[in-house]
Design an enzyme around this catalytic site. Structure first.
Site, PDB file in Angstrom:
ATOM      1  N   HIS A 141      12.108  -8.129  -6.165  1.00  0.00           N
ATOM      2  CA  HIS A 141      13.533  -8.464  -6.335  1.00  0.00           C
ATOM      3  C   HIS A 141      13.750  -8.778  -7.824  1.00  0.00           C
ATOM      4  O   HIS A 141      12.823  -9.235  -8.499  1.00  0.00           O
ATOM      5  CB  HIS A 141      13.798  -9.710  -5.480  1.00  0.00           C
ATOM      6  CG  HIS A 141      15.219 -10.138  -5.382  1.00  0.00           C
ATOM      7  ND1 HIS A 141      15.841 -10.882  -6.356  1.00  0.00           N
ATOM      8  CD2 HIS A 141      16.142  -9.962  -4.410  1.00  0.00           C
ATOM      9  CE1 HIS A 141      17.076 -11.144  -5.984  1.00  0.00           C
ATOM     10  NE2 HIS A 141      17.291 -10.589  -4.807  1.00  0.00           N
ATOM     11  N   ASP A 218       6.673 -14.908  -4.260  1.00  0.00           N
ATOM     12  CA  ASP A 218       8.090 -15.000  -3.924  1.00  0.00           C
ATOM     13  C   ASP A 218       8.186 -14.847  -2.404  1.00  0.00           C
ATOM     14  O   ASP A 218       8.023 -13.749  -1.872  1.00  0.00           O
ATOM     15  CB  ASP A 218       8.839 -13.885  -4.663  1.00  0.00           C
ATOM     16  CG  ASP A 218      10.273 -13.723  -4.174  1.00  0.00           C
ATOM     17  OD1 ASP A 218      10.663 -14.387  -3.189  1.00  0.00           O
ATOM     18  OD2 ASP A 218      11.003 -12.909  -4.772  1.00  0.00           O
ATOM     19  N   GLN A 221      11.693 -13.727   1.501  1.00  0.00           N
ATOM     20  CA  GLN A 221      11.845 -12.942   2.739  1.00  0.00           C
ATOM     21  C   GLN A 221      10.718 -13.196   3.735  1.00  0.00           C
ATOM     22  O   GLN A 221      10.728 -12.629   4.821  1.00  0.00           O
ATOM     23  CB  GLN A 221      11.906 -11.441   2.415  1.00  0.00           C
ATOM     24  CG  GLN A 221      13.103 -11.028   1.592  1.00  0.00           C
ATOM     25  CD  GLN A 221      14.426 -11.262   2.306  1.00  0.00           C
ATOM     26  OE1 GLN A 221      14.492 -11.349   3.533  1.00  0.00           O
ATOM     27  NE2 GLN A 221      15.502 -11.387   1.548  1.00  0.00           N
ATOM     28  N   LYS A 244      18.259 -18.583   3.594  1.00  0.00           N
ATOM     29  CA  LYS A 244      17.729 -17.471   4.395  1.00  0.00           C
ATOM     30  C   LYS A 244      16.960 -18.004   5.608  1.00  0.00           C
ATOM     31  O   LYS A 244      16.384 -17.256   6.377  1.00  0.00           O
ATOM     32  CB  LYS A 244      16.801 -16.609   3.542  1.00  0.00           C
ATOM     33  CG  LYS A 244      17.529 -15.926   2.373  1.00  0.00           C
ATOM     34  CD  LYS A 244      16.626 -15.015   1.605  1.00  0.00           C
ATOM     35  CE  LYS A 244      17.139 -14.690   0.228  1.00  0.00           C
ATOM     36  NZ  LYS A 244      18.164 -13.656   0.173  1.00  0.00           N
ATOM     37  N   CYS A 382      19.423  -5.882  -5.204  1.00  0.00           N
ATOM     38  CA  CYS A 382      18.775  -6.557  -6.333  1.00  0.00           C
ATOM     39  C   CYS A 382      17.335  -6.091  -6.500  1.00  0.00           C
ATOM     40  O   CYS A 382      16.438  -6.881  -6.823  1.00  0.00           O
ATOM     41  CB  CYS A 382      18.803  -8.083  -6.183  1.00  0.00           C
ATOM     42  SG  CYS A 382      20.450  -8.736  -6.217  1.00  0.00           S
TER      43      CYS A 382
HETATM   44  N1  PMP Z   1      13.374 -12.797  -3.845  1.00  0.00           N
HETATM   45  C1  PMP Z   1      13.635 -12.058  -2.762  1.00  0.00           C
HETATM   46  C2  PMP Z   1      12.565 -11.179  -2.185  1.00  0.00           C
HETATM   47  C3  PMP Z   1      14.907 -12.108  -2.199  1.00  0.00           C
HETATM   48  O1  PMP Z   1      15.193 -11.363  -1.129  1.00  0.00           O
HETATM   49  C4  PMP Z   1      15.894 -12.951  -2.761  1.00  0.00           C
HETATM   50  C5  PMP Z   1      17.294 -13.024  -2.193  1.00  0.00           C
HETATM   51  N2  PMP Z   1      17.863 -11.805  -1.880  1.00  0.00           N
HETATM   52  C6  PMP Z   1      15.542 -13.707  -3.878  1.00  0.00           C
HETATM   53  C7  PMP Z   1      14.281 -13.600  -4.390  1.00  0.00           C
HETATM   54  C8  PMP Z   1      16.524 -14.619  -4.543  1.00  0.00           C
HETATM   55  O2  PMP Z   1      16.875 -15.646  -3.695  1.00  0.00           O
HETATM   56  P1  PMP Z   1      18.079 -16.646  -4.097  1.00  0.00           P
HETATM   57  O3  PMP Z   1      19.244 -15.753  -4.428  1.00  0.00           O
HETATM   58  O4  PMP Z   1      18.285 -17.453  -2.870  1.00  0.00           O
HETATM   59  O5  PMP Z   1      17.609 -17.433  -5.269  1.00  0.00           O
END
Ligand code: PMP
Length: 424
Positions: A141, A218, A221, A244, A382
């Site tokens: 991401h 990270d 997910q 999430k 993203c």
């Molecule tokens: N890493 C991953 C794999 C994600 O899916 C996301 C959210 N789509 C994020 C980081 C960022 O999370 P946040 O916007 O809650 O900071």
């Protein structure tokens, strides 16, 4: 949470007993699932972006705001002591959720993004220098790319990228070949938000440690879908987001091994992160407070604790098994449709089904599905490098939670057929 026991037919025909979740009861806990959108019952399949909140978490927020709110750590009055106690109790819930050794290894942040930025500033800026190499993967991401790119630009460090195959699985031989004496950090997602791939992080962490390289995972997910154990994984840092995980926005977590957090520089300066301040010099607070400058999201942290209680009430291993059943069913049904390509076909996946309908832009897919109350996400999620790797501008993505049903997947399939009838 009531769990009912049912006998079901196994894939290979034998009957076996498994615990099944009582989905109707679970769904009744989520008021938003009763909504009608475009005059149709909401089918919420955008859980990878943000999941929904059950009533016990909503109730916890109302109780906090109506009976417990005050600023924490700073007063001896009743409400401040109560709010502090509940905030710190939430930290312990997160500690147990991740199976971390100590609660001081749990730092509350605004989300995964802030957690990764904290490590980039606090660890990266102190310990990564000119010519050093940071390994990332091709399925990250943007939150786990851009901070490292900023650091690389500032320090003259270099990013190295683990490639993936056409299924969306990382190439482990190539991963191993990236390590050399300049490798200083590995930042890797546990589960890809765009493809659903579950990476073999435990083995990859062990390999990095063999080379003396610390690892950030990270887990944005992964935390909602897999049962986690940071000590078993042996990761140095683990990040996830509350929203999430059936919790509120504005709260996330960074787990870090205590001995690393102790060595790191603070991320932000301000109140609460200090022990003493003069105009000449500041002595920083102990961990985790050294990394929690200013008034934290108190309500959101307490609500995250309630969300963890709720998920534990069902059981992460049951959630994982049920969501696998949903994903397998969705994969089978969608891959049977002519003119639809699933993007991300890794052997190990969690809760995400990305696809493209030949001849239709993903945004049109999302718009038409919305007319039937079906919420999916379309775009680059993203993860633009993932889109570049698969040579698509965007995908349509359905992502599942434990409150989704096979009937909802059937509606998604009907919706895809409708899109094809309209456009092709
Ligand atoms: N890493 C991953 C794999 C994600 O899916 C996301 C959210 N789509 C994020 C980081 C960022 O999370 P946040 O916007 O809650 O900071």
């Amino acid at each position: 949470m009531k769990i009912e026991r049912m006998a079901v037919e196994g894939m290979n025909g034998e009957r076996k007993d498994i615990d099944r979740m009582n989905i109707e009861r679970i769904r009744a806990d989520f008021p938003i699932l009763n909504l009608q959108v475009s005059g149709k019952p909401l089918v919420y399949l955008d859980n990878a972006a943000s999941s929904q909140m059950p009533q016990p978490v909503i109730d916890r927020i109302v109780r906090y705001q109506s009976q417990e709110h005050a600023n924490i750590h700073r007063a001896v009055h009743h409400l401040s002591e109560l709010a502090t106690k509940e905030f710190e109790a939430a930290r312990i819930k997160v500690q147990h959720f991740l199976k971390a050794k100590e609660s001081r290894e749990i730092i509350f942040t605004r989300g995964t993004t802030e957690a990764i930025n904290l490590v980039m500033h606090g660890y990266g800026r102190a310990f990564i220098g000119k010519g050093d190499e940071i390994i990332l993967s091709a399925l990250e991401h943007h939150s786990n790319i851009v901070p490292w790119q900023m650091l690389a630009q500032e320090k003259g460090a270099v990013l190295r990228v683990i490639p993936m195959n056409d299924a969306g699985e990382l190439l482990i031989d190539e991963f191993e070949a990236l390590f050399n004496s300049k490798t200083k950090f590995l930042a890797l997602s546990h589960v890809s938000n765009a493809l659903g791939t579950v990476n073999p992080v435990k083995e990859m962490i062990a390999y990095a440690h063999h080379h003396g390289v610390p690892v950030l995972i990270d887990g944005a997910q992964a935390a909602p879908h897999l049962s986690l154990d940071v000590r078993d994984l042996d990761c140095d840092f683990y990040a996830f987001s509350g929203h999430k995980l059936c919790g509120p926005t504005g709260i996330g977590v960074l787990y870090g091994k205590a001995q690393l957090l102790e060595k790191m520089q603070p991320y932000q300066g301000g109140g609460d992160m200090i022990l003493s301040v003069t105009f000449e010099r500041t002595t920083y607070n102990v961990i985790p407070y050294k990394f929690e400058a200013g008034t934290p999201p108190i309500m959101a942290a307490i609500a995250l604790g309630a969300a963890i209680d709720y998920l534990n009430g069902i059981g992460l291993s049951k959630i994982e098994a049920y969501e696998k059943e949903l994903l397998d069913y969705a994969t089978e049904r969608v891959s049977a449709l002519a003119g639809v390509r699933i993007i991300g076909t890794a052997r190990k996946k969690a809760a995400v089904l990305s696809f493209e309908i030949k001849g239709v832009h993903p945004h049109d897919v999302g718009t038409i599905l919305n007319e039937d109350g079906i919420a999916i996400r379309t775009g680059h999620h993203c993860a633009q490098p993932v889109m570049q790797r698969f040579k698509v501008p965007a995908t349509a993505r359905a992502s599942f939670a434990f409150y989704n049903t096979k009937e909802e997947i059937d509606k998604l399939v009907d919706g895809i057929r409708k899109v094809q009838r309209m456009f092709i």
